[in-house]
Each structure stands twice: as structure tokens, then as C-alpha cells.
Enzyme design. Structure first.
Site, short mmCIF file in Angstrom:
data_model
loop_
_atom_site.label_atom_id
_atom_site.label_comp_id
_atom_site.label_asym_id
_atom_site.label_seq_id
_atom_site.Cartn_x
_atom_site.Cartn_y
_atom_site.Cartn_z
N LYS A 43 0.84 -1.20 0.00
CA LYS A 43 0.00 0.00 0.00
C LYS A 43 0.88 1.25 0.00
O LYS A 43 0.61 2.22 -0.65
CB LYS A 43 -0.89 -0.01 1.26
N LYS A 203 -12.66 -19.51 9.45
CA LYS A 203 -11.89 -20.75 9.30
C LYS A 203 -12.81 -21.96 9.41
O LYS A 203 -12.64 -22.96 8.70
CB LYS A 203 -10.79 -20.80 10.36
N GLY A 300 1.61 -16.28 13.26
CA GLY A 300 3.02 -15.86 13.34
C GLY A 300 3.69 -15.92 11.99
O GLY A 300 3.27 -16.67 11.10
P1 NAP Z 1 -0.11 -7.28 7.66
O1 NAP Z 1 1.08 -7.48 8.50
O2 NAP Z 1 -1.12 -6.26 8.03
O3 NAP Z 1 0.41 -7.00 6.16
C1 NAP Z 1 -0.45 -6.68 5.10
C2 NAP Z 1 0.39 -6.29 3.89
O4 NAP Z 1 -0.45 -6.13 2.78
C3 NAP Z 1 1.15 -4.97 4.06
O5 NAP Z 1 2.41 -5.08 3.45
C4 NAP Z 1 0.29 -3.96 3.32
O6 NAP Z 1 1.03 -2.92 2.72
C5 NAP Z 1 -0.30 -4.82 2.23
N1 NAP Z 1 -1.66 -4.41 1.84
C6 NAP Z 1 -2.77 -4.30 2.62
N2 NAP Z 1 -3.83 -3.95 1.89
C7 NAP Z 1 -3.39 -3.83 0.62
C8 NAP Z 1 -4.01 -3.49 -0.59
N3 NAP Z 1 -5.30 -3.19 -0.67
N4 NAP Z 1 -3.26 -3.48 -1.73
C9 NAP Z 1 -1.94 -3.76 -1.68
N5 NAP Z 1 -1.29 -4.10 -0.55
C10 NAP Z 1 -2.01 -4.11 0.58
O7 NAP Z 1 -0.92 -8.64 7.51
P2 NAP Z 1 -0.38 -10.13 7.78
O8 NAP Z 1 -0.41 -10.41 9.25
O9 NAP Z 1 0.85 -10.37 7.01
O10 NAP Z 1 -1.58 -10.99 7.18
C11 NAP Z 1 -1.76 -11.11 5.78
C12 NAP Z 1 -2.86 -12.12 5.51
O11 NAP Z 1 -2.48 -13.39 6.04
C13 NAP Z 1 -4.19 -11.79 6.18
O12 NAP Z 1 -5.24 -12.22 5.34
C14 NAP Z 1 -4.18 -12.61 7.45
O13 NAP Z 1 -5.49 -12.95 7.90
C15 NAP Z 1 -3.47 -13.85 6.96
N6 NAP Z 1 -2.81 -14.62 8.00
C16 NAP Z 1 -2.00 -13.99 8.90
C17 NAP Z 1 -1.36 -14.72 9.90
C18 NAP Z 1 -0.47 -14.07 10.90
O14 NAP Z 1 -0.04 -14.76 11.83
N7 NAP Z 1 -0.18 -12.79 10.80
C19 NAP Z 1 -1.55 -16.11 9.94
C20 NAP Z 1 -2.37 -16.73 8.99
C21 NAP Z 1 -2.99 -15.97 8.02
P3 NAP Z 1 1.92 -1.87 3.57
O15 NAP Z 1 3.04 -2.68 4.14
O16 NAP Z 1 2.37 -0.87 2.58
O17 NAP Z 1 0.99 -1.33 4.63
N1 HSE Z 2 -5.21 -13.49 13.51
C1 HSE Z 2 -5.10 -14.88 13.22
C2 HSE Z 2 -4.97 -15.63 14.52
C3 HSE Z 2 -3.91 -15.15 12.35
O1 HSE Z 2 -4.70 -15.00 15.56
O2 HSE Z 2 -5.17 -16.85 14.53
C4 HSE Z 2 -3.83 -16.59 11.89
O3 HSE Z 2 -4.88 -16.91 11.04
#
Ligand code: NAP
Ligand code: HSE
Length: 404
Positions: A43, A203, A300
């Protein structure tokens, strides 16, 4: 060379870059191919990134990615719902395979995207969307060929489980632990999605729909989160030799199925009681295989990125399951039949509330500070009706079912 278009460079995206870089040699040995990230969509192009990488890879223009003929796989890890749906459709329309960790988009558009991918003969894989780093969807899909799955039950949200564990083990306050879970990168961009149970529900929608081979929509799942639990509740639950977990459950019954996400009180010796911190676990029952349990890191950076990479490797090796994994059974929702014994805490007290609550209770735990009881076996809809007759706001009470 296999080209990757990475959408998102947050917690998960950064993990994908890191693992790909560290395991280059091993991946080449396995696949005979170099897997290369060609472009990364974000973004904010000017944001400081915690990893070193070629700045020229980063773009805010999706068109540069979708038009790049050298990109074979789109890896969507943005978290944004509607824009990610657009990116995924465009990817498939432009003959690119799709891997995502985004359960919100999978849950909302499961049938549409799965059909599109099948029509286009492309992969649509989403292992990381359920259970973080746990390889659970691939083995589940394999079991579907041989089994009727009749039940799926699990701790599906790392953030909630982390909060409940630290409240229970260390007596920490809810808000304090939520902040830590956010800092650790477990929580969604909007943490209400975690604590109010939406993330678990999404989920479960994915798991339930695959397991029962029929559509279980988000609206078909009863949802209660953990946002109203207090240290008072934790103390009462401890005195019951139990702990509390946010469980998701889909169960097939004779004439239909039930589907719920609800705080659930389990005995401290039980299996789910010992799944702690950001760990998740998912249990299935199949008519042939019997009970199957999966356990691992539910959230994570590296565990989740690892699941994303497993999907990528399956595509590169052409070893992913072809065809649409969704079934076409017509399912009847029987949530109005949900019943059991419940822990009920009400923060207000007056004569009317006392009488109504004691009437449906088998055990009064305390009337000091709050009323806390164990109800008789009741239908959940009847319990909600009783509470609405008492004109209670949601903030005034907390319910958790008690698992036998
Ligand atoms: P995050 O840390 O918030 O990172 C999101 C990334 O996507 C950032 O780099 C952001 O850009 C970019 N972004 C957001 N909206 C965008 C858009 N409309 N167009 C282009 N880029 C965009 O999220 P995350 O924790 O990595 O999670 C990502 C996905 O994985 C989510 O769907 C989440 O539910 C899933 N997930 C996460 C985890 C976890 O443990 N975190 C585990 C399983 C699944 P900027 O960096 O420029 O802000
Ligand atoms: N926010 C989610 C969680 C990330 O805490 O389980 C993994 O899907």
C-alpha cells in the site's frame, strides 16, 4: 524459473521472502527450478521494511504484476477483503495460479473462486488460511476421498488462545494480553475480527464446507467471541477445575448439522485444555479413519509463511490436487437445537434477575460482585430468550458452554 507476484509485505509476506531466500538451494534441489519473487505489491511504497530487499521489486500498481508474463503464481497476503478478491479473480483470468493466506476472502468467495480455478485449470490453494502453520487442509482434502467427515472441532485462532492462556496461567488482564498478541503479529489488522470470533468463524466455514461436502455459509454459524470475558470469569472457571477456549465446531447429526463458535469450558485434563498460547489444534472424525488431530502454530510470521511456501512448492511440482474440492450436498442447519449446560455470568443484579437465573440453574457459583451460575441443560435459544427478557445488554453477561 518460476515467477512469483507477492501481494503484501507485512508479517506473512516478509516471512515468505525470508524463507525463500534462506532455502533457495534446497528448493532448487527439490524442484529443479529457481523460485523468484518478481514483484511485490504494497500500500505504502515509502514505508520502512524490516528486511533487506531490492526496492525496485516493490510497487503499488497491481497492473505491473498482472501484466508481467514471467509471473506464474500470485501469492496474496494482503488481508484486505474486496481488493484481494479482485486481485485473485484477475490472477485467474490472466492464467496465474493463486496461493492465499486470507481466510476472509476464501470464506466469503469460496465457491466462486474454487469454480473459477477449476474452469481455468489453475491452482487455488489456501493452506495458511486455516491453522496458520499447521498442514491441515491438504490432509483433510485427501481424507475426503475415503471418508465421510462427520465432525470438525478446533481451536482456530492464535490471538484468542494466546489471550485466554495468559489470562488463565498468569492472571493478566484481557486488554494487556491483546496488546501483546498484536505486537507479536498474531492479530488481524482489525483485532476485533479475532476476539469477536469472526476469524474463527471464517476458518470454520472453510473447514466445515470441505468436511461436510456442502455449503456452510458464514451466516449459518452461531458466533460468540471472547471480548467480554473478565478475570472474574477466569477465577470461577478455574474453581471448576477447568479452563476456557474459543472452540469452533461443526457436527453432522441425523437430520442436519450444527455449527458454532463459542467460548467453551473444558476440563484441565482434556486435550484442548492443553493447547496453549498461539497454538491451534483441529480434530476431525471420519467414518473410516476415526479421529484425526492436527496441532501446531496457529499464527506468526514463519509458521504461516511456511504454509504458504508449501502451497507454492505443490504448484511448482504439479503435485497439488486438481479439480474443485467442494461438494454439492444440501445441508440442513439445526442450530436451533443446540443445547447443553452453560456457565453464565451477569454483572447486574436485582430481584428479577436473581429469580430468573436461579430458575434455570443447577449450581450457583457465586453472587458476590457478579452472579455466576452453571445452568441446567437448556436450549441455547431459550437461554438467549431469557436474557433478552431481562433487558440485558451484551456487555452485561458472558456465556460459555460446558463441554461434557
Ligand atoms: P499485515 O502485517 O497487516 O500486512 C499486510 C500487507 O499487505 C502490508 O504489506 C500492506 O502494505 C499490504 N496491503 C494491505 N492492503 C493492501 C491493498 N489493498 N493493496 C496492496 N497491498 C495491501 O498482515 P499479515 O499479518 O501479514 O496478514 C496477511 C494475511 O495473512 C491476512 O489475510 C491474514 O489474515 C493472513 N494470516 C496472517 C497470519 C499471521 O499470523 N499474521 C496467519 C495466517 C494468516 P503496507 O506494508 O504498505 O501497509
Ligand atoms: N489473527 C489470526 C490468529 C492469524 O490469531 O489466529 C492466523 O490466522
Amino acid at each position: 524459473m518460476v515467477g512469483i507476484g507477492l501481494l503484501g509485505l507485512g508479517t506473512v509476506g516478509t516471512g515468505v521472502v525470508e524463507i525463500l531466500e534462506k532455502r533457495q538451494k534446497e528448493i532448487y534441489k527439490l524442484t529443479g527450478q529457481e523460485i523468484k519473487i518478481k514483484r511485490i505489491l504494497v500500500k505504502d511504497k515509502d514505508k520502512d521494511r524490516e528486511i533487506e530487499l531490492d526496492k525496485n521489486l516493490i510497487t503499488t500498481d497491481f497492473k505491473e504484476i498482472i501484466d508481467d508474463k514471467d509471473i506464474d503464481i500470485i501469492v496474496e497476503v494482503t488481508g484486505d477483503l474486496e481488493s484481494s478478491y479482485y486481485y485473485i479473480k484477475e490472477a485467474l483470468n490472466n492464467n496465474k495460479h493463486v496461493v492465499t493466506a486470507n481466510k476472509a476472502v476464501v470464506s466469503k468467495y469460496f465457491e466462486t473462486i474454487s469454480s473459477m480455478a477449476e474452469e481455468k485449470n489453475l491452482a487455488f490453494l489456501y493452506e495458511a488460511s486455516v491453522g496458520g502453520g499447521i498442514p491441515v487442509l491438504k490432509p483433510l482434502k485427501e481424507q475426503l476421498d475415503l471418508n465421510s467427515i462427520t465432525e470438525v472441532q478446533g481451536i482456530l485462532n492464535g490471538t484468542c488462545n494466546y489471550i485466554l492462556t495468559r489470562m488463565f496461567n498468569e492472571g493478566l488482564d484481557y486488554d494487556e494480553v491483546l496488546k501483546i498478541a498484536q505486537d507479536l503479529g498474531y492479530a488481524e489488522a482489525d483485532p476485533f475480527a479475532d476476539v469477536e470470533g469472526h476469524d474463527t468463524l471464517r476458518k470454520l466455514r472453510i473447514l466445515g464446507t470441505l468436511s461436510l461436502q456442502g455449503k456452510i455459509e458464514e451466516e449459518d454459524i452461531l458466533r460468540e467471541g471472547i471480548e467480554r470475558i473478565t478475570s472474574f470469569d477466569i477465577r470461577q472457571i478455574k474453581m471448576m477445575n477447568s479452563t476456557v477456549k474459543l472452540l469452533g465446531e461443526v457436527k453432522e447429526l441425523e437430520d442436519g448439522y450444527t455449527a458454532l463458535v463459542q467460548p467453551t469450558i473444558v476440563n484441565t485434563n482434556s486435550y484442548f485444555a492443553n493447547v496453549n498460547y498461539a497454538f491451534n489444534s483441529i480434530a476431525f472424525k471420519g467414518n473410516n479413519v476415526g479421529e484425526l488431530k492436527f496441532y501446531g502454530s496457529g499464527a506468526g510470521k514463519l509458521p504461516t509463511a511456511n504454509a504458504v511456501l508449501s502451497d507454492i512448492l505443490d504448484i511448482v511440482q504439479n503435485s497439488y490436487r486438481k479439480g474443485n474440492p467442494l461438494g454439492e450436498r444440501d445441508l440442513v442447519n439445526l442450530n436451533e437445537e443446540l443445547n447443553g449446560e452453560y456457565y453464565l455470568r451477569i454483572s447486574l443484579s436485582n430481584e428479577k434477575i436473581y429469580n430468573a437465573v436461579f430458575d434455570i440453574s443447577k449450581k450457583v457459583l457465586t453472587t458476590k460482585d457478579n452472579i455466576a451460575v452453571v445452568t441446567n441443560k437448556v436450549k441455547l435459544i431459550d437461554l438467549y430468550e431469557q436474557l433478552s427478557k431481562l433487558n440485558l445488554d451484551k456487555e452485561d453477561y458472558f456465556i460459555a458452554r460446558i463441554l461434557d
